[in-house]
Enzyme design. Structure first.
Site, PDB file in Angstrom:
ATOM      1  N   ASN A  72      -5.617 -13.785 -13.083  1.00 16.95           N
ATOM      2  CA  ASN A  72      -6.258 -13.916 -11.776  1.00 16.95           C
ATOM      3  C   ASN A  72      -7.184 -15.130 -11.851  1.00 16.95           C
ATOM      4  O   ASN A  72      -8.260 -15.053 -12.452  1.00 16.95           O
ATOM      5  CB  ASN A  72      -7.052 -12.636 -11.479  1.00 16.95           C
ATOM      6  CG  ASN A  72      -7.643 -12.634 -10.083  1.00 16.95           C
ATOM      7  OD1 ASN A  72      -7.650 -13.658  -9.399  1.00 16.95           O
ATOM      8  ND2 ASN A  72      -8.146 -11.506  -9.666  1.00 16.95           N
ATOM      9  N   LYS A 120      -9.416 -14.736 -15.084  1.00 17.30           N
ATOM     10  CA  LYS A 120      -9.402 -13.421 -15.729  1.00 17.30           C
ATOM     11  C   LYS A 120      -8.005 -13.173 -16.266  1.00 17.30           C
ATOM     12  O   LYS A 120      -7.028 -13.554 -15.620  1.00 17.30           O
ATOM     13  CB  LYS A 120      -9.697 -12.321 -14.695  1.00 17.30           C
ATOM     14  CG  LYS A 120     -11.156 -12.223 -14.326  1.00 17.30           C
ATOM     15  CD  LYS A 120     -11.383 -10.947 -13.522  1.00 17.30           C
ATOM     16  CE  LYS A 120     -12.290 -11.231 -12.361  1.00 17.30           C
ATOM     17  NZ  LYS A 120     -12.239 -10.361 -11.252  1.00 17.30           N
ATOM     18  N   ARG A 139      -1.896 -13.453  -9.856  1.00 16.76           N
ATOM     19  CA  ARG A 139      -2.314 -12.966  -8.550  1.00 16.76           C
ATOM     20  C   ARG A 139      -2.422 -14.183  -7.628  1.00 16.76           C
ATOM     21  O   ARG A 139      -3.071 -15.170  -7.957  1.00 16.76           O
ATOM     22  CB  ARG A 139      -3.688 -12.320  -8.668  1.00 16.76           C
ATOM     23  CG  ARG A 139      -4.172 -11.885  -7.321  1.00 16.76           C
ATOM     24  CD  ARG A 139      -5.637 -11.664  -7.291  1.00 16.76           C
ATOM     25  NE  ARG A 139      -5.987 -11.179  -5.971  1.00 16.76           N
ATOM     26  CZ  ARG A 139      -7.210 -11.177  -5.498  1.00 16.76           C
ATOM     27  NH1 ARG A 139      -8.205 -11.617  -6.217  1.00 16.76           N
ATOM     28  NH2 ARG A 139      -7.446 -10.727  -4.295  1.00 16.76           N
ATOM     29  N   HIS A 198      -5.490  -7.354  -0.205  1.00 15.74           N
ATOM     30  CA  HIS A 198      -5.619  -6.243  -1.166  1.00 15.74           C
ATOM     31  C   HIS A 198      -4.293  -5.486  -1.323  1.00 15.74           C
ATOM     32  O   HIS A 198      -4.288  -4.322  -1.742  1.00 15.74           O
ATOM     33  CB  HIS A 198      -6.680  -5.205  -0.723  1.00 15.74           C
ATOM     34  CG  HIS A 198      -8.091  -5.692  -0.760  1.00 15.74           C
ATOM     35  ND1 HIS A 198      -9.018  -5.346   0.201  1.00 15.74           N
ATOM     36  CD2 HIS A 198      -8.742  -6.486  -1.640  1.00 15.74           C
ATOM     37  CE1 HIS A 198     -10.178  -5.910  -0.081  1.00 15.74           C
ATOM     38  NE2 HIS A 198     -10.038  -6.611  -1.199  1.00 15.74           N
ATOM     39  N   GLY A 228     -14.789  -2.397  -1.952  1.00 17.72           N
ATOM     40  CA  GLY A 228     -15.566  -3.133  -2.954  1.00 17.72           C
ATOM     41  C   GLY A 228     -16.447  -4.103  -2.179  1.00 17.72           C
ATOM     42  O   GLY A 228     -16.807  -3.828  -1.033  1.00 17.72           O
ATOM     43  N   ASN A 229     -16.778  -5.232  -2.790  1.00 18.89           N
ATOM     44  CA  ASN A 229     -17.487  -6.268  -2.018  1.00 18.89           C
ATOM     45  C   ASN A 229     -16.671  -6.649  -0.806  1.00 18.89           C
ATOM     46  O   ASN A 229     -17.173  -6.781   0.298  1.00 18.89           O
ATOM     47  CB  ASN A 229     -17.671  -7.506  -2.884  1.00 18.89           C
ATOM     48  CG  ASN A 229     -18.983  -7.478  -3.587  1.00 18.89           C
ATOM     49  OD1 ASN A 229     -19.973  -7.002  -3.026  1.00 18.89           O
ATOM     50  ND2 ASN A 229     -18.996  -7.961  -4.801  1.00 18.89           N
ATOM     51  N   GLY A 230     -15.380  -6.880  -1.070  1.00 14.96           N
ATOM     52  CA  GLY A 230     -14.418  -7.013   0.019  1.00 14.96           C
ATOM     53  C   GLY A 230     -13.847  -5.617   0.241  1.00 14.96           C
ATOM     54  O   GLY A 230     -13.724  -4.861  -0.719  1.00 14.96           O
ATOM     55  N   ASP A 267     -25.260  -5.606  -2.267  1.00 12.92           N
ATOM     56  CA  ASP A 267     -24.772  -4.705  -3.303  1.00 12.92           C
ATOM     57  C   ASP A 267     -25.030  -3.253  -2.912  1.00 12.92           C
ATOM     58  O   ASP A 267     -26.151  -2.876  -2.576  1.00 12.92           O
ATOM     59  CB  ASP A 267     -25.503  -5.039  -4.612  1.00 12.92           C
ATOM     60  CG  ASP A 267     -24.886  -4.334  -5.800  1.00 12.92           C
ATOM     61  OD1 ASP A 267     -24.289  -5.028  -6.636  1.00 12.92           O
ATOM     62  OD2 ASP A 267     -24.993  -3.090  -5.886  1.00 12.92           O
ATOM     63  N   GLY A 315     -14.859  -0.990  -6.403  1.00 12.66           N
ATOM     64  CA  GLY A 315     -16.233  -0.773  -6.888  1.00 12.66           C
ATOM     65  C   GLY A 315     -16.985   0.340  -6.175  1.00 12.66           C
ATOM     66  O   GLY A 315     -17.498   1.259  -6.818  1.00 12.66           O
ATOM     67  N   ILE A 316     -17.044   0.293  -4.853  1.00 14.25           N
ATOM     68  CA  ILE A 316     -17.801   1.308  -4.110  1.00 14.25           C
ATOM     69  C   ILE A 316     -16.992   2.607  -4.026  1.00 14.25           C
ATOM     70  O   ILE A 316     -17.509   3.697  -4.277  1.00 14.25           O
ATOM     71  CB  ILE A 316     -18.181   0.768  -2.714  1.00 14.25           C
ATOM     72  CG1 ILE A 316     -19.094  -0.459  -2.886  1.00 14.25           C
ATOM     73  CG2 ILE A 316     -18.849   1.838  -1.856  1.00 14.25           C
ATOM     74  CD1 ILE A 316     -19.355  -1.246  -1.620  1.00 14.25           C
ATOM     75  N   GLU A 353     -14.825   3.809  -5.985  1.00 11.42           N
ATOM     76  CA  GLU A 353     -14.702   4.531  -7.254  1.00 11.42           C
ATOM     77  C   GLU A 353     -16.033   5.099  -7.737  1.00 11.42           C
ATOM     78  O   GLU A 353     -16.054   6.005  -8.572  1.00 11.42           O
ATOM     79  CB  GLU A 353     -14.156   3.579  -8.340  1.00 11.42           C
ATOM     80  CG  GLU A 353     -12.719   3.185  -8.113  1.00 11.42           C
ATOM     81  CD  GLU A 353     -12.270   2.038  -9.009  1.00 11.42           C
ATOM     82  OE1 GLU A 353     -12.815   1.858 -10.102  1.00 11.42           O
ATOM     83  OE2 GLU A 353     -11.359   1.299  -8.586  1.00 11.42           O
ATOM     84  N   GLU A 407      -4.867  -3.639 -10.432  1.00 15.43           N
ATOM     85  CA  GLU A 407      -3.990  -4.701  -9.938  1.00 15.43           C
ATOM     86  C   GLU A 407      -3.219  -5.368 -11.077  1.00 15.43           C
ATOM     87  O   GLU A 407      -2.087  -5.798 -10.904  1.00 15.43           O
ATOM     88  CB  GLU A 407      -4.816  -5.735  -9.160  1.00 15.43           C
ATOM     89  CG  GLU A 407      -5.252  -5.170  -7.815  1.00 15.43           C
ATOM     90  CD  GLU A 407      -6.467  -5.855  -7.223  1.00 15.43           C
ATOM     91  OE1 GLU A 407      -6.323  -6.532  -6.206  1.00 15.43           O
ATOM     92  OE2 GLU A 407      -7.568  -5.714  -7.788  1.00 15.43           O
TER      93      GLU A 407
HETATM   94  P1  ADP Z   1     -14.894  -7.166  -5.406  1.00 20.24           P
HETATM   95  O1  ADP Z   1     -13.781  -7.008  -6.419  1.00 20.24           O
HETATM   96  O2  ADP Z   1     -14.452  -7.087  -3.989  1.00 20.24           O
HETATM   97  O3  ADP Z   1     -15.821  -8.301  -5.674  1.00 20.24           O
HETATM   98  P2  ADP Z   1     -15.806  -4.637  -6.529  1.00 20.24           P
HETATM   99  O4  ADP Z   1     -14.602  -3.814  -6.302  1.00 20.24           O
HETATM  100  O5  ADP Z   1     -16.144  -5.055  -7.917  1.00 20.24           O
HETATM  101  O6  ADP Z   1     -15.852  -5.880  -5.567  1.00 20.24           O
HETATM  102  O7  ADP Z   1     -17.047  -3.799  -5.928  1.00 20.24           O
HETATM  103  C1  ADP Z   1     -18.363  -4.256  -5.974  1.00 20.24           C
HETATM  104  C2  ADP Z   1     -19.243  -3.216  -5.312  1.00 20.24           C
HETATM  105  O8  ADP Z   1     -19.157  -1.995  -6.058  1.00 20.24           O
HETATM  106  C3  ADP Z   1     -20.720  -3.593  -5.262  1.00 20.24           C
HETATM  107  O9  ADP Z   1     -21.246  -3.353  -3.974  1.00 20.24           O
HETATM  108  C4  ADP Z   1     -21.331  -2.631  -6.251  1.00 20.24           C
HETATM  109  O10 ADP Z   1     -22.651  -2.273  -5.896  1.00 20.24           O
HETATM  110  C5  ADP Z   1     -20.427  -1.431  -6.127  1.00 20.24           C
HETATM  111  N1  ADP Z   1     -20.616  -0.558  -7.296  1.00 20.24           N
HETATM  112  C6  ADP Z   1     -20.289  -0.784  -8.577  1.00 20.24           C
HETATM  113  N2  ADP Z   1     -20.723   0.231  -9.372  1.00 20.24           N
HETATM  114  C7  ADP Z   1     -21.360   1.111  -8.554  1.00 20.24           C
HETATM  115  C8  ADP Z   1     -22.029   2.361  -8.741  1.00 20.24           C
HETATM  116  N3  ADP Z   1     -22.137   2.902  -9.952  1.00 20.24           N
HETATM  117  N4  ADP Z   1     -22.537   2.970  -7.640  1.00 20.24           N
HETATM  118  C9  ADP Z   1     -22.439   2.426  -6.420  1.00 20.24           C
HETATM  119  N5  ADP Z   1     -21.810   1.260  -6.172  1.00 20.24           N
HETATM  120  C10 ADP Z   1     -21.288   0.610  -7.215  1.00 20.24           C
END
Ligand code: ADP
Length: 394
Positions: A8, A15, A89, A178, A208-210, A281, A329-330, A332, A382
């Site tokens: 990626n 990565k 990717r 995605h 996630g962030n996205g 975040d 991220g969020i 999970e 992914e």
């Molecule tokens: P992307 O790949 O789109 O950049 P991610 O899937 O890595 O994003 O998600 C990032 C988000 O996941 C951030 O908002 C971060 O705060 C959230 N996140 C990661 N770990 C935790 C946690 N333990 N509790 C709550 N949110 C989390």
């Protein structure tokens, strides 16, 4: 048994994961960061240890050559011939590429011709492909596209109600993103339920962030929230998601800014960050909301409402759903966000089990036994999807 590299490449990072296929066993993984800057960082995990080194890595080709030589030096591989294929990717495959492909020179030309559809993402993806092609000229390079899974969307989902000529001439349509994650997670969900993907309807919330939601009907994407660009849909870390398009001209006049500048606000200064004024975040917002910060709570609630709205609309569109899955991220990790969303869907008979929901980054059923729709957490992967597609194209 074959060793496949999943890559990626971002504008200043690369990565990678080396996987043993078809066992899907991770051999090594890592990242090169700050490519093109001073003090680039190369980190690699192997056999339970993590090594980090700092070099000056001037471009992606140098990064790839350092990475491959490191694999030899660390005796992870004995020669480059052990790498059977490299899967990349690629964010945007335009309206032509509907599945993963072996990348030939004419595909690179096509991807270059559509760079204006993904100006931030496709150029670094292409640089990664070129760098690997140069150093491993005899190894097949496969492109796995974020947009490909959504090619199954029907016209009524992917067309905007705008002059039809904009679609015909300029390819303005919903592409969705995605896709690799939505496909992996929805198909894994079917497997967990003991069904084939074509035997169930799954709604995936990749947050996630996205963030985007996808309606997966009998294994195929039939609608998704991201659109022509990843700005559409639900609010995200810094992106607004849907707004009334008339706001753009209104704010251009109020702030005396260009369309580009206002779009930049919508991409980078909106979503969690824009509403809370605090952070993009989710962890920061959850903490602040717990301490009584109204705007942090509002940022979370606006997003949760929109996620629930879309899930409900996809439930209706697909004529029901067997499961809702949270990932990224969020999705999970943020137990409170999952609760917030599912509580809003009680009218559909979805019920969250608060104890089961107390889990992070693991595959888990988090709905009650009497919930009408099963709700799962499934960590996305992914890289495995990229390696699977690469293997099948070798
Ligand atoms: P992307 O790949 O789109 O950049 P991610 O899937 O890595 O994003 O998600 C990032 C988000 O996941 C951030 O908002 C971060 O705060 C959230 N996140 C990661 N770990 C935790 C946690 N333990 N509790 C709550 N949110 C989390």
């Amino acid at each position: 048994m074959k060793k496949i590299m999943a890559v990626n490449a971002g504008s200043s990072s690369l990565k990678f994961q080396l996987l043993e296929m078809p066992e899907e066993k991770l051999i090594t993984s890592g990242i090169v960061e700050r490519i093109g800057l001073k003090n680039s960082v190369f980190s690699i995990k192997f056999n339970g240890t993590e090594i980090e080194e700092t070099f000056d890595i001037e471009n992606h080709s140098v990064a790839v050559s350092i990475l491959l030589n490191k694999l030899l030096e660390m005796k992870i591989i004995k020669s480059f011939d052990e790498i059977s294929g490299v899967g990349h990717r690629v964010v945007h495959g335009g309206d032509k590429i509907a599945e993963s492909i072996v990348i030939e020179d004419e595909d690179i030309e096509y991807l270059e011709s559509i760079i204006d559809l993904a100006p931030l993402h496709n150029p670094p993806n292409l640089i990664g492909i070129r760098a690997f092609k140069e150093i491993l000229p005899n190894v097949k390079q496969v492109g796995v596209f974020d947009t490909a899974f959504h090619h199954s969307m029907p016209e009524e989902s992917f067309l905007y109600a705008i002059p039809y000529e904009w679609y015909e001439k300029y390819k303005v349509r919903k592409y969705g993103f995605h896709g690799t994650s939505h496909k992996y997670v929805s198909h894994r969900c079917a497997e967990i339920m003991g069904k084939k993907p074509e035997e169930c309807n799954v709604i995936v919330a990749h947050i996630g962030n996205g963030a985007s939601i996808c309606a997966v009907k009998q294994g195929h994407s039939v609608d998704t929230t991201m659109g022509f660009t990843p700005l559409e849909g639900i609010p995200m870390g810094t992106r607004s998601g849907n707004i009334d398009p008339a706001i753009i001209e209104f704010m251009m006049n109020k702030k005396n800014k260009s369309a580009k500048e206002i779009t930049n606000y919508l991409n980078k200064q909106s979503g969690y960050l824009g509403v809370s004024g605090l952070s993009s975040d989710s962890r920061d917002l959850v903490n602040a909301a717990e301490q009584g910060n109204h705007r942090a709570k509002l940022a979370i609630d606006i997003q949760a409402k929109r996620i629930a709205d879309y899930i409900a609309s996809y439930y209706v569109y697909m004529g029901g759903a067997d499961a809702i899955v949270f990932t990224a991220g969020i999705g999970e990790n943020a137990t409170s966000t999952r609760e917030n969303v599912i509580d809003r869907l009680s009218v559909l008979g979805a019920k969250i089990d608060r104890e089961r929901n107390n889990c992070r980054r693991v595959e888990a059923l988090i709905s009650t036994d009497d919930s009408k729709i099963k709700v799962y957490v499934i960590p996305t992967n992914e890289e495995v999807m990229i390696a699977r597609d690469t293997l099948s194209l070798l």
